[in-house]
Scaffold this active site. Structure first.
Site, mmCIF file in Angstrom:
data_model
loop_
_atom_site.group_PDB
_atom_site.id
_atom_site.type_symbol
_atom_site.label_atom_id
_atom_site.label_comp_id
_atom_site.label_asym_id
_atom_site.label_seq_id
_atom_site.Cartn_x
_atom_site.Cartn_y
_atom_site.Cartn_z
ATOM 1 N N ASP A 67 22.426 53.798 29.787
ATOM 2 C CA ASP A 67 23.768 53.656 30.348
ATOM 3 C C ASP A 67 24.278 54.993 30.855
ATOM 4 O O ASP A 67 23.701 56.043 30.564
ATOM 5 C CB ASP A 67 24.746 53.055 29.319
ATOM 6 C CG ASP A 67 24.526 53.599 27.911
ATOM 7 O OD1 ASP A 67 24.298 54.819 27.772
ATOM 8 O OD2 ASP A 67 24.567 52.818 26.955
ATOM 9 N N HIS A 138 27.205 45.416 19.404
ATOM 10 C CA HIS A 138 26.892 45.705 20.807
ATOM 11 C C HIS A 138 25.661 46.590 20.926
ATOM 12 O O HIS A 138 25.365 47.393 20.030
ATOM 13 C CB HIS A 138 28.095 46.323 21.532
ATOM 14 C CG HIS A 138 28.353 47.765 21.216
ATOM 15 N ND1 HIS A 138 29.367 48.169 20.381
ATOM 16 C CD2 HIS A 138 27.742 48.901 21.628
ATOM 17 C CE1 HIS A 138 29.379 49.489 20.302
ATOM 18 N NE2 HIS A 138 28.390 49.959 21.045
#
Length: 261
Positions: A67, A138
Site C-alpha cells: 500500500d 484488516h
C-alpha cells in the site's frame, strides 16, 4: 490455512525469514510482497542478518509494495516507498530498480491502481506476500466490509488511523494524507504464498476471527481461509483466543521437516 504458534515476535521473524531464504535459494529473483509497520520488522531484521552472514543472497530478489499514501511524493521520507527503501531494500542490498509499487502521486489515481495490478501480473505475480493484521481484522488498508474480491484501489483513512499515524509526521495530523492506495483482497489472494504475522494480546480476537471464524467481509483477513497456501504465524499472546491452539501446536511439531511453512 496453517497456524504456527511461536514464543515471541523474534521467533516468528526468524521462522518467516528462513522461509524467505529457502524461497530465494531455489528462486533468486522471487517477487516478495512486503508490508510496513512495526510487526514485520523482526522478519526484515532476521533476513538482513542472514544476508550479512552470507547464508542467503537477496540481491536478485524483487520487492512489491502492499500500500501507499496518496498525495505524497515518492521521495517523501514517510511515503511507504521511502520507508521500505530504508527498512527492506537497502539492508538486503536490493536496488530500487527491483521495486514495484503504485504511484501515490499520480493525477489519475484510479489509473495508477489499475496499472499496479497489471504490473504485478506482468512480473509473474507475487511469490510470497507478507501481511500484518489490524485489531479489527484488516489487511493492507482493506477495512471491515471490504469486498473479498476487491482489486488495488483508493481507500479513505479513518480519523483514528490518521491520529495514530501522526507520530510519523511530527505529531501533526494535518500532514497525514486522507487517502491511500492499497492492494485489494482479491489482489492479495493472487500471491502464491501468504504469510501473516501477528503478535501481542491486542491481536488475539482478530486472529481467532481470521482462523476459526466464518469467511466474512466484516473480518477481511478471514479471506485467507480461501487461499491454497496461507500461513498464520502468531506469538503466544496473539494465539490466546484460539480454541484449537493445542491442535495447531501438535500439527506443526509433527509435520515433515522438508515442508517448511
Amino acid at each position: 490455512m496453517e497456524v504456527v504458534i511461536v514464543p515471541d515476535a523474534a521467533a516468528g521473524g526468524e521462522l518467516i525469514a528462513e522461509a524467505i531464504a529457502q524461497l530465494l535459494q531455489h528462486k533468486p529473483a522471487a517477487l516478495l510482497g512486503v508490508a510496513t509497520g512495526s510487526t514485520p520488522l523482526p522478519i526484515y531484521q532476521a533476513l538482513t542478518a542472514k544476508v550479512r552472514a552470507g547464508a542467503v543472497d537477496a540481491s536478485r530478489a524483487r520487492i512489491a509494495q502492499l500500500d501507499e499514501y496518496v498525495g505524497l511524493p515518492a521521495d517523501h521520507p514517510e511515503s511507504y516507498r521511502s520507508v521500505l527503501r530504508r527498512e527492506v531494500l537497502e539492508p538486503l542490498g536490493i536496488g530500487m530498480e527491483a521495486f514495484l509499487g503504485p504511484d501515490g502521486a499520480a493525477e489519475d489515481v484510479q489509473a495508477a491502481c489499475e496499472a499496479y495490478d497489471a504490473e504485478l501480473a506482468m512480473a509473474g505475480g507475487v511469490d510470497l506476500q507478507l501481511l500484518g493484521i489490524g485489531t479489527d481484522g484488516h489487511i493492507g488498508f482493506n477495512e471491515p466490509c471490504s469486498s473479498l474480491a476487491s482489486r488495488t484501489r483508493i481507500k479513505t483513512l479513518t480519523e483514528q488511523t490518521r491520529i495514530d499515524n501522526a507520530r510519523f509526521f511530527d505529531g501533526d495530523i494535518t500532514q497525514v494524507p486522507h487517502h491511500v492506495i492499497t492492494q485489494g483482497i482479491g489482489t492479495i489472494l493472487e500471491a502464491r504464498h501468504l504469510v501473516l504475522l501477528a503478535t501481542g494480546e491486542g491481536k488475539a480476537d482478530a486472529v481467532a476471527a481470521t482462523v476459526e471464524g466464518p469467511v466474512a467481509a466484516v473480518c477481511p483477513a478471514s479471506a485467507l481461509q480461501l487461499h491454497r497456501h496461507a500461513t498464520v504465524v502468531v506469538d503466544e499472546a496473539a494465539a490466546s483466543k484460539l480454541k484449537l491452539a493445542d491442535y495447531f501446536r501438535y500439527t506443526f511439531a509433527n509435520k515433515p521437516e522438508w515442508q517448511g511453512i
